[in-house]
Design a protein around this motif. Structure first.
Motif, PDB file in Angstrom:
ATOM      1  N   GLY A 185       0.798  -1.224   0.000  1.00 58.88           N
ATOM      2  CA  GLY A 185       0.000   0.000   0.000  1.00 58.88           C
ATOM      3  C   GLY A 185       0.824   1.264   0.000  1.00 58.88           C
ATOM      4  O   GLY A 185       0.407   2.287   0.561  1.00 58.88           O
ATOM      5  N   GLU A 186       1.998   1.229  -0.662  1.00 55.98           N
ATOM      6  CA  GLU A 186       2.896   2.382  -0.626  1.00 55.98           C
ATOM      7  C   GLU A 186       2.504   3.464  -1.618  1.00 55.98           C
ATOM      8  O   GLU A 186       3.067   4.565  -1.576  1.00 55.98           O
ATOM      9  CB  GLU A 186       4.332   1.927  -0.894  1.00 55.98           C
ATOM     10  N   PHE A 187       1.573   3.206  -2.513  1.00 58.54           N
ATOM     11  CA  PHE A 187       1.096   4.256  -3.416  1.00 58.54           C
ATOM     12  C   PHE A 187      -0.353   3.995  -3.771  1.00 58.54           C
ATOM     13  O   PHE A 187      -0.828   2.862  -3.758  1.00 58.54           O
ATOM     14  CB  PHE A 187       1.961   4.342  -4.686  1.00 58.54           C
ATOM     15  N   ASP A 188      -1.065   5.091  -4.078  1.00 55.51           N
ATOM     16  CA  ASP A 188      -2.424   5.001  -4.607  1.00 55.51           C
ATOM     17  C   ASP A 188      -2.417   5.046  -6.131  1.00 55.51           C
ATOM     18  O   ASP A 188      -3.152   4.323  -6.790  1.00 55.51           O
ATOM     19  CB  ASP A 188      -3.286   6.153  -4.071  1.00 55.51           C
TER      20      ASP A 188
ATOM     21  N   VAL B 100       1.607  16.665  -7.708  1.00 54.21           N
ATOM     22  CA  VAL B 100       2.691  15.945  -8.374  1.00 54.21           C
ATOM     23  C   VAL B 100       2.530  16.154  -9.880  1.00 54.21           C
ATOM     24  O   VAL B 100       1.440  15.926 -10.419  1.00 54.21           O
ATOM     25  CB  VAL B 100       2.668  14.445  -8.037  1.00 54.21           C
ATOM     26  N   PRO B 101       3.581  16.581 -10.578  1.00 53.38           N
ATOM     27  CA  PRO B 101       3.459  16.867 -12.012  1.00 53.38           C
ATOM     28  C   PRO B 101       3.535  15.617 -12.887  1.00 53.38           C
ATOM     29  O   PRO B 101       4.419  15.478 -13.745  1.00 53.38           O
ATOM     30  CB  PRO B 101       4.641  17.808 -12.266  1.00 53.38           C
ATOM     31  N   PHE B 102       2.605  14.683 -12.667  1.00 48.07           N
ATOM     32  CA  PHE B 102       2.515  13.532 -13.563  1.00 48.07           C
ATOM     33  C   PHE B 102       2.269  14.038 -14.987  1.00 48.07           C
ATOM     34  O   PHE B 102       1.426  14.917 -15.207  1.00 48.07           O
ATOM     35  CB  PHE B 102       1.358  12.625 -13.160  1.00 48.07           C
TER      36      PHE B 102
ATOM     37  N   HIS C 220       2.316   8.038  -5.939  1.00 43.81           N
ATOM     38  CA  HIS C 220       1.704   9.059  -5.084  1.00 43.81           C
ATOM     39  C   HIS C 220       0.702   8.397  -4.146  1.00 43.81           C
ATOM     40  O   HIS C 220      -0.112   7.577  -4.563  1.00 43.81           O
ATOM     41  CB  HIS C 220       0.990  10.105  -5.938  1.00 43.81           C
ATOM     42  N   ARG C 221       0.800   8.787  -2.877  1.00 41.09           N
ATOM     43  CA  ARG C 221      -0.153   8.283  -1.883  1.00 41.09           C
ATOM     44  C   ARG C 221      -0.839   9.468  -1.237  1.00 41.09           C
ATOM     45  O   ARG C 221      -0.182  10.351  -0.676  1.00 41.09           O
ATOM     46  CB  ARG C 221       0.560   7.448  -0.826  1.00 41.09           C
ATOM     47  N   ALA C 222      -2.154   9.513  -1.332  1.00 46.03           N
ATOM     48  CA  ALA C 222      -2.921  10.662  -0.850  1.00 46.03           C
ATOM     49  C   ALA C 222      -2.721  10.861   0.645  1.00 46.03           C
ATOM     50  O   ALA C 222      -2.751   9.907   1.428  1.00 46.03           O
ATOM     51  CB  ALA C 222      -4.408  10.469  -1.148  1.00 46.03           C
TER      52      ALA C 222
END
Length: 456
Positions: A69-72, A128-130, A359-361
């Motif tokens: 669960g390190e990123f959404d 985050v500039p995805f 990215h994780r909220a």
């Protein structure tokens, strides 16, 4: 099921990018780097279109982070840098379209973020500039990361492990335009004087969704005579379109006609003009060979002169001693350059670093596992002494990116977005036209692809 690649209609495509098994274009040639599929489409002289797809099912680090669960959301963040004979050069020194990225420049390497302008970014509030977030320029309803996890979108999609629905993307992806021209849209528009107007074609917005404006113009000129020559044959009735070349400059498309038509063939410039909610005009101008020469004359030389001034002001001229560019200029040469450029010299390198970022909220992004590596590739430029032009000639194959600290780029992004300046704008069309449909106009410049490419 992971991603797979196959060739269809002369181009490579990627399969299984969505839950219902949709396919997506990859390019004329492509390369693989670990879990990344990277494709290149050079059917137009400008821009070069780059597409990337990250298959999370074959990347052990991503799979482990996903289980923990390190990123959404997972997506690509892209950074670029310019090197003149390996000496870092700010994008504003090079000039042209790349100069617009100066607002995102940072560090001794003069790197810069490949992203929409700071004011546009501030209005959309992505922290985050995805690269996929650039799609919001064309569709303002895209305001949350979860809305960017469907496919297809204009500039790629984010991967969301918890996503549902047939159109959810099963990979992180990117669709990017590499725009390096030293001629700007303002330069071209200044040349579109009333006497250069050829014709206007009324079109509905529904038609423009099915066909690009340049396609409507070419079809019309193939089947209709010019308004001032109603009894003549259509001017493009017998033209083989593989003898055409095309270039996108902002919201305009320049189409070079073949020499067989006239001794000095003209260039068509196709744009659009708003009429009302349902109708637009496709506007076609004709530029003579002299008009085009005036647009491009000495732009490459001027860029090199700016670079020389930058090197002198920065005390870096001595760094050229090892570059075989420090020999005296031949007499009577009026270029103003302090060095000679041997033919075939690789002069400028535009290097892209494309990273997978998680990215994780609600969690600070300064996490050890936020970045999952990526790939880097380069576009190589040479100078033509006869035409005084500086142009890309070669694409060097993508390779795995070693240690790369993405955090300074994100910090610079947040600084620029916090206080956007009026001058800090990036032309939206660089992103909104990345998915523009391209014909195979084969007469244009073809880049050389070196390294481990497939389809060359």
């Amino acid at each position: 099921m992971g991603l797979s690649v196959e060739k269809k209609g002369g181009l490579w495509v990627v399969n299984n990018v969505t839950a219902k098994g949709a396919s997506a274009p990859l390019g004329r040639v492509y390369a693989t780097v670990g879990a990344h599929y990277v494709g290149f489409d050079d059917r137009f002289d400008e821009p070069l279109v780059v597409r990337a797809y990250l298959d999370p099912t074959i990347d052990d680090a991503i799979l482990k982070a996903q289980r923990n669960g390190e990123f959404d959301h997972l997506g690509y963040v892209q950074v670029a840098e310019l090197g003149f004979r390996s000496i870092p050069i700010p994008p504003a020194v090079y000039g042209g379209r790349l100069a617009e990225r100066e607002a995102y420049r940072y560090g001794a390497e003069q790197r810069f973020l490949d992203y929409m302008g700071p004011a546009d970014a501030r209005a959309r509030m992505f922290d985050v500039p995805f690269y996929a977030c650039n799609a919001a320029l064309a569709d303002p309803s895209l305001s949350e990361y979860r809305q960017l996890t469907d496919h297809p979108l204009g500039n790629g999609s984010l991967y969301w492990p918890k996503g549902t629905g047939e159109n959810r993307s099963l990979c992180a992806s990117l669709v990017a335009s590499v725009v390096t021209s030293l001629v700007t849209p303002a330069d071209v528009r200044a040349a579109l004087t009333p006497e250069r107007l050829l014709l206007s074609i009324s079109a509905t917005r529904a038609e423009l969704k099915k066909k690009e404006a340049y396609r409507i113009a070419l079809d019309h000129l193939r089947t209709h005579p010019l308004p001032d020559r109603p009894k003549a044959s259509p001017p493009l009735a017998k033209v083989d379109e593989t003898t055409l070349a095309a270039e996108v400059v902002g919201d305009l498309v320049l189409i070079s006609l073949p020499p067989s038509l006239e001794e000095e063939p003209p260039t068509l410039c196709v744009g659009t003009k708003e009429v009302d909610a349902s109708t637009v005009e496709v506007v076609v101008h004709v530029l003579t060979v002299y008009d085009v020469q005036n647009l491009t004359r000495d732009t490459g030389l001027a860029a090199l002169q700016r670079i020389c001034s930058y090197l002198a002001d920065s005390g870096l001229v001595s760094d050229l001693a090892e570059a075989d560019l420090d020999r005296p200029q031949p007499r009577r040469r009026a270029s103003g350059l302090p060095f000679h450029i041997p033919p075939g010299t690789d002069l400028l390198e535009l290097r892209y670093s494309t990273l997978a970022y998680g990215h994780r909220a609600g969690v600070p992004t300064r996490m050890p596992r936020s970045c999952f590596g990526g790939f880097t590739w380069s576009l190589i430029f040479r100078f033509d002494n006869d035409t005084a032009s500086l142009s890309p000639v070669e694409v060097r194959a993508p390779k795995a990116l070693g240690a790369f600290d993405i955090q300074p780029a994100i910090d610079r992004y947040r600084q620029a977005v916090a206080r956007p300046q009026p001058r800090d704008t990036v032309d939206r069309t660089i992103f909104t036209r990345a998915r523009m449909r391209r014909e195979n106009f084969a007469a244009g410049r073809r880049l050389r692809f070196s390294g481990a490419f497939k389809g060359v």
